[in-house]
Design a protein around this motif. Structure first.
Motif, PDB file in Angstrom:
ATOM      1  N   TRP A  71       0.836  -1.218   0.000  1.00  0.00           N
ATOM      2  CA  TRP A  71       0.000   0.000   0.000  1.00  0.00           C
ATOM      3  C   TRP A  71       0.863   1.258   0.000  1.00  0.00           C
ATOM      4  N   LYS A  72       2.063   1.183   0.578  1.00  0.00           N
ATOM      5  CA  LYS A  72       2.994   2.324   0.428  1.00  0.00           C
ATOM      6  C   LYS A  72       3.387   2.475  -1.033  1.00  0.00           C
ATOM      7  N   LEU A  73       3.611   1.356  -1.695  1.00  0.00           N
ATOM      8  CA  LEU A  73       3.965   1.414  -3.119  1.00  0.00           C
ATOM      9  C   LEU A  73       2.802   1.983  -3.935  1.00  0.00           C
ATOM     10  N   GLU A  74       1.603   1.650  -3.525  1.00  0.00           N
ATOM     11  CA  GLU A  74       0.421   2.215  -4.189  1.00  0.00           C
ATOM     12  C   GLU A  74       0.427   3.746  -4.055  1.00  0.00           C
ATOM     13  N   ASP A  75       0.789   4.230  -2.868  1.00  0.00           N
ATOM     14  CA  ASP A  75       0.892   5.678  -2.664  1.00  0.00           C
ATOM     15  C   ASP A  75       1.975   6.285  -3.542  1.00  0.00           C
ATOM     16  N   VAL A  76       3.114   5.593  -3.630  1.00  0.00           N
ATOM     17  CA  VAL A  76       4.204   6.084  -4.478  1.00  0.00           C
ATOM     18  C   VAL A  76       3.701   6.241  -5.907  1.00  0.00           C
ATOM     19  N   LEU A  77       3.017   5.223  -6.422  1.00  0.00           N
ATOM     20  CA  LEU A  77       2.524   5.274  -7.798  1.00  0.00           C
ATOM     21  C   LEU A  77       1.460   6.362  -7.962  1.00  0.00           C
ATOM     22  N   ASP A  78       0.623   6.529  -6.942  1.00  0.00           N
ATOM     23  CA  ASP A  78      -0.400   7.581  -6.990  1.00  0.00           C
ATOM     24  C   ASP A  78       0.220   8.966  -6.998  1.00  0.00           C
ATOM     25  N   ASN A  79       1.213   9.151  -6.128  1.00  0.00           N
ATOM     26  CA  ASN A  79       1.736  10.499  -5.924  1.00  0.00           C
ATOM     27  C   ASN A  79       2.823  10.899  -6.918  1.00  0.00           C
ATOM     28  N   TYR A  80       3.654   9.945  -7.315  1.00  0.00           N
ATOM     29  CA  TYR A  80       4.783  10.300  -8.175  1.00  0.00           C
ATOM     30  C   TYR A  80       4.667   9.737  -9.584  1.00  0.00           C
ATOM     31  N   GLY A  81       3.689   8.887  -9.812  1.00  0.00           N
ATOM     32  CA  GLY A  81       3.525   8.330 -11.162  1.00  0.00           C
ATOM     33  C   GLY A  81       4.393   7.111 -11.380  1.00  0.00           C
ATOM     34  N   ILE A  82       4.182   6.485 -12.496  1.00  0.00           N
ATOM     35  CA  ILE A  82       4.802   5.187 -12.745  1.00  0.00           C
ATOM     36  C   ILE A  82       6.290   5.323 -13.107  1.00  0.00           C
ATOM     37  N   ASP A  83       6.703   6.507 -13.587  1.00  0.00           N
ATOM     38  CA  ASP A  83       8.126   6.691 -13.907  1.00  0.00           C
ATOM     39  C   ASP A  83       9.018   6.594 -12.671  1.00  0.00           C
ATOM     40  N   GLU A  84       8.417   6.843 -11.518  1.00  0.00           N
ATOM     41  CA  GLU A  84       9.182   6.816 -10.278  1.00  0.00           C
ATOM     42  C   GLU A  84       9.887   5.470 -10.062  1.00  0.00           C
ATOM     43  N   ILE A  85       9.312   4.408 -10.545  1.00  0.00           N
ATOM     44  CA  ILE A  85       9.865   3.076 -10.262  1.00  0.00           C
ATOM     45  C   ILE A  85      10.870   2.618 -11.311  1.00  0.00           C
ATOM     46  N   SER A  86      11.220   3.508 -12.250  1.00  0.00           N
ATOM     47  CA  SER A  86      12.210   3.112 -13.252  1.00  0.00           C
ATOM     48  C   SER A  86      13.512   2.706 -12.565  1.00  0.00           C
ATOM     49  N   PRO A  87      14.097   1.591 -12.976  1.00  0.00           N
ATOM     50  CA  PRO A  87      15.370   1.198 -12.361  1.00  0.00           C
ATOM     51  C   PRO A  87      16.538   2.041 -12.869  1.00  0.00           C
ATOM     52  N   PHE A  88      16.293   2.916 -13.857  1.00  0.00           N
ATOM     53  CA  PHE A  88      17.382   3.702 -14.451  1.00  0.00           C
ATOM     54  C   PHE A  88      17.360   5.149 -13.992  1.00  0.00           C
ATOM     55  N   GLY A  89      16.913   5.397 -12.767  1.00  0.00           N
ATOM     56  CA  GLY A  89      16.925   6.760 -12.237  1.00  0.00           C
ATOM     57  C   GLY A  89      16.038   7.672 -13.050  1.00  0.00           C
ATOM     58  N   ASN A  90      16.623   8.762 -13.572  1.00  0.00           N
ATOM     59  CA  ASN A  90      15.816   9.725 -14.309  1.00  0.00           C
ATOM     60  C   ASN A  90      15.454   9.266 -15.710  1.00  0.00           C
ATOM     61  N   ASN A  91      16.107   8.194 -16.171  1.00  0.00           N
ATOM     62  CA  ASN A  91      15.727   7.658 -17.474  1.00  0.00           C
ATOM     63  C   ASN A  91      14.516   6.760 -17.320  1.00  0.00           C
ATOM     64  N   PRO A  92      13.419   7.145 -17.954  1.00  0.00           N
ATOM     65  CA  PRO A  92      12.208   6.349 -17.769  1.00  0.00           C
ATOM     66  C   PRO A  92      12.230   5.048 -18.574  1.00  0.00           C
ATOM     67  N   VAL A  93      11.272   4.221 -18.289  1.00  0.00           N
ATOM     68  CA  VAL A  93      11.058   2.984 -19.029  1.00  0.00           C
ATOM     69  C   VAL A  93       9.778   3.182 -19.829  1.00  0.00           C
ATOM     70  N   GLY A  94       9.739   2.720 -21.052  1.00  0.00           N
ATOM     71  CA  GLY A  94       8.552   2.949 -21.886  1.00  0.00           C
ATOM     72  C   GLY A  94       7.551   1.815 -21.875  1.00  0.00           C
ATOM     73  N   ASN A  95       7.847   0.767 -21.105  1.00  0.00           N
ATOM     74  CA  ASN A  95       6.905  -0.363 -21.123  1.00  0.00           C
ATOM     75  C   ASN A  95       6.607  -0.921 -19.725  1.00  0.00           C
ATOM     76  N   HIS A  96       6.190  -0.010 -18.878  1.00  0.00           N
ATOM     77  CA  HIS A  96       5.650  -0.412 -17.580  1.00  0.00           C
ATOM     78  C   HIS A  96       4.135  -0.204 -17.588  1.00  0.00           C
ATOM     79  N   ALA A  97       3.414  -1.118 -16.968  1.00  0.00           N
ATOM     80  CA  ALA A  97       1.987  -0.907 -16.741  1.00  0.00           C
ATOM     81  C   ALA A  97       1.739  -1.161 -15.267  1.00  0.00           C
ATOM     82  N   ARG A  98       0.804  -0.401 -14.727  1.00  0.00           N
ATOM     83  CA  ARG A  98       0.626  -0.432 -13.276  1.00  0.00           C
ATOM     84  C   ARG A  98      -0.077  -1.706 -12.810  1.00  0.00           C
ATOM     85  N   PRO A  99       0.536  -2.401 -11.867  1.00  0.00           N
ATOM     86  CA  PRO A  99      -0.144  -3.545 -11.252  1.00  0.00           C
ATOM     87  C   PRO A  99      -0.887  -3.089 -10.002  1.00  0.00           C
ATOM     88  N   ARG A 100      -1.784  -3.930  -9.506  1.00  0.00           N
ATOM     89  CA  ARG A 100      -2.449  -3.633  -8.236  1.00  0.00           C
ATOM     90  C   ARG A 100      -1.562  -4.121  -7.083  1.00  0.00           C
TER      91      ARG A 100
END
Ligand SMILES: Nc1ncnc2c1ncn2[C@@H]1O[C@H](COP(=O)(O)OP(=O)(O)OP(=O)(O)O)[C@@H](O)[C@H]1O
Ligand SMILES: [Mg+2]
Length: 573
Positions: free
Chosen positions: A524-553
């Motif tokens: 649920w903390k991760l859910e908050d992270v995705l809600d508040n910062y968006g899905i790019d936040e979880i990119s493993p490449f720092g500021n370089n985003p990933v173009g093929n992530h989709a949000r899981p529950r």
């Protein structure tokens, strides 16, 4: 543009490595920017990522189409699909060896997920493309690269990222449909419902491997029985009528091949929005609905399955149950306890994928095998307690045993693919034909024990390098381990699997998995992270985003952690 042209002519014919000069660079085209986020190492390696970013003033999507989370997701999804179509149209074939000339954007299925492939906001629209930079052998094919970057991609941007080239009617239909679905799903709980299926919905799919709807000439459209028929308000299409499934315990009975599992599968996917024309775009269920099934062979770590299972042979512990190869009944018990631990309020079960001895235990068997010799308390004796004590509803497909008549609030019978409300009739039958069963559920449901995952048991490294890779939507390679998700049926897209792997890594890096947080707190903390910062936040490449992530529950993230074979937990008592 000039600079990019100069670089291309300079590196033409050179070794492929020279493409790396482009990495991290942004080039200004006439009305958009081209950003080289990642450059592949050779023509056969994973493709490069190029973002095309166009200012809002040039893209001209109406502001009201992307403001607010729901509309934003809908619009980004529509752009993703349009881009995908335009790429298909403009593709001029291979441009050399390996992946040379390939241009793709993340695919979209029947569900409308929050994804990282397209970003839209008040400033710009950005689409992330995966491309194979052209080469002959391992030598840079400069002219082919020029064609790709200066002709093909700009054409795709023109058609795919400018609202003026969209069919506004289709566009708004898509956005409004998503908004209506989200609204209906949102209004379920205040109306005491767990799911809604609109009249006219088409539930069957083309095949087990094709999620598109069965063609309308073959499919029987859904129609609610009068007693369960309700009306739902929507913001865009007014009132919609259909079947509301009330909270509590609902049984779906009916003959074989009469559409029971098809209905349940629609409910499973009703946690997501669907594209117009899918047939399930007015089928919604509670966002915390979890499909439960038997999954023998799965690993289980430290789950308290004692509400269902006790007195295993050899004195095996079921309060802190661990198994590298759970059985049918224990795996199903673990799946329920884990879903409840994360906070599910609706369990969906199908007899086809359940362990029989977990679901039922009839009079004769109770006589033959005494309670003391049977570790399992069957679900039929627990399902009421789950609802009465924990507020957790259940929808069960059960054509094989009438024992559930005694515990169900509503009984629906699928008959020639249409639902009938047979609650009264079944009640009457139950009172005239007593089962003679003795209830085995005890005084209360039992404990739900939170678990704290230990970070050192979750290692994304293989050798000295982080190795996380999704293989389809059924498997994540995580360090040395392979997490099997084939039976986690509410994962609907590869990009969700990919995101789950990277989210677990994110939770480790950011000490969300920290030896203190319970698994429920973590997801649920991760859910908050995705809600508040968006899905790019979880990119493993720092500021370089990933173009093929989709949000899981949260439930599917937890499911992956639970299936990691190295996982160790401490129970919180
Ligand atoms: N509304 C419908 N219209 C046409 N075909 C349908 C409809 N619903 C389901 N089907 C098709 O009928 C077949 C049987 O459906 P399903 O698997 O849901 O049956 P079931 O009641 O669960 O059967 P079983 O008891 O054997 O598990 C499937 O091929 C399914 O695609
Ligand atoms: Mg079935």
């Amino acid at each position: 543009m000039k600079k990019l042209e100069r670089i291309l002519s300079r590196i033409d014919g050179k070794s492929y490595k020279a493409y790396k000069d482009l990495q991290g660079q942004t080039f200004h085209f006439e009305d958009f920017d081209m950003i080289f986020s990642y450059i592949q190492g050779d023509p056969f390696a994973s493709p490069s990522m190029i973002s095309v970013k166009i200012p809002s003033g040039n893209a001209r999507f109406p502001r009201e189409s992307f403001e607010g989370k729901v509309r934003n997701r809908a619009t980004a999804d529509h752009i993703n699909r349009t881009m995908d179509r335009m790429i298909g149209r403009s593709r001029k074939g291979k441009k050399g060896s390996g992946k040379s000339g390939m241009i793709v954007i993340d695919t979209c299925g029947q569900e409308i997920l929050q994804k990282s492939s397209v970003v839209i906001n008040g400033d710009f629209v950005e689409a992330r493309l995966y491309v194979g930079l052209p080469a002959f052998g391992r030598k840079i094919a400069g002219k082919k690269a020029w064609e790709m970057l200066f002709r093909d991609i700009p054409a795709i941007v023109e058609q795919g990222l400018k609202f003026s080239n969209y069919n506004a009617k289709d566009f708004w239909k898509h956005v409004h449909s998503v908004e209506d679905q989200a609204f209906m799903r949102e209004s379920l709980s205040s109306r005491g419902l767990v799911a809604f299926i609109a009249d006219g919905s088409i539930l069957p799919r083309i095949s087990g491997v094709n999620q598109r709807p069965l063609c309308s000439s073959e499919a029987v459209a859904f129609r609610s029985p009068p007693s369960l028929c309700i009306e739902m308000e929507t913001p865009n299409v007014g009132t919609v009528s259909g079947m509301g499934i009330p909270e509590g315990i609902t049984l779906i009975a009916g003959g074989g091949y009469h559409g029971k599992s098809t209905l349940l599968r629609a409910l499973e996917r009703g946690v997501y929005d669907h594209i117009p024309g899918d047939g399930r775009e007015r089928v919604v269920s509670l966002p915390k609905a979890v499909k439960i099934r038997a999954e023998d062979g799965r690993r289980v770590e430290g789950v308290n399955i004692s509400p269902f299972i006790n007195n295993l042979p050899l004195g095996k512990d079921t309060v802190h149950f661990c198994s590298d190869e759970a059985s049918g009944s224990t795996s199903q018990a673990a799946n329920i306890m884990e879903a409840v631990e994360i906070g599910s309020d609706l369990l969906l079960l199908d007899e086809d994928t359940s362990a029989t001895n977990f679901m039922i235990r009839d009079t004769r068997m109770q006589r033959l095998v005494a309670k003391e010799r049977e570790p399992i308390t069957p679900f039929v004796d627990k399902v009421r307690q789950l609802y009465n004590e924990k507020g957790i509803s259940t929808v069960i497909v059960m054509g094989g045993s009438g024992d559930y008549f005694d515990v169900a609030d509503n009984i629906i019978m699928m008959d020639d693919f249409l639902p009938l409300d047979v609650t009264c009739e079944a009640r009457k039958i139950a009172s005239e034909n007593l089962t003679g069963r003795s209830k085995e559920g005890g005084g209360s449901f039992g404990e739900i024990t939170p678990r704290v995952p230990l970070p050192e048991s979750i290692d994304p490294e293989k050798g000295r390098k982080v190795k996380i890779k999704a293989r389809g939507n059924e498997n994540i390679q995580f360090g040395y381990e392979s997490i099997k998700l084939g039976y986690v049926e509410q994962i609907v897209h590869d990009s969700q699997t990919r995101a789950i792997g990277d989210i677990i890594y994110y939770a480790l890096r950011n000490k969300i998995i920290d030896e203190k947080n319970t698994l429920s707190e973590i997801v649920w903390k991760l859910e908050d992270v995705l809600d508040n910062y968006g899905i790019d936040e979880i990119s493993p490449f720092g500021n370089n985003p990933v173009g093929n992530h989709a949000r899981p529950r949260p439930f599917e993230i937890a499911a992956a952690i639970n299936r990691l074979r190295t996982l160790e937990v401490e129970q919180k008592v």
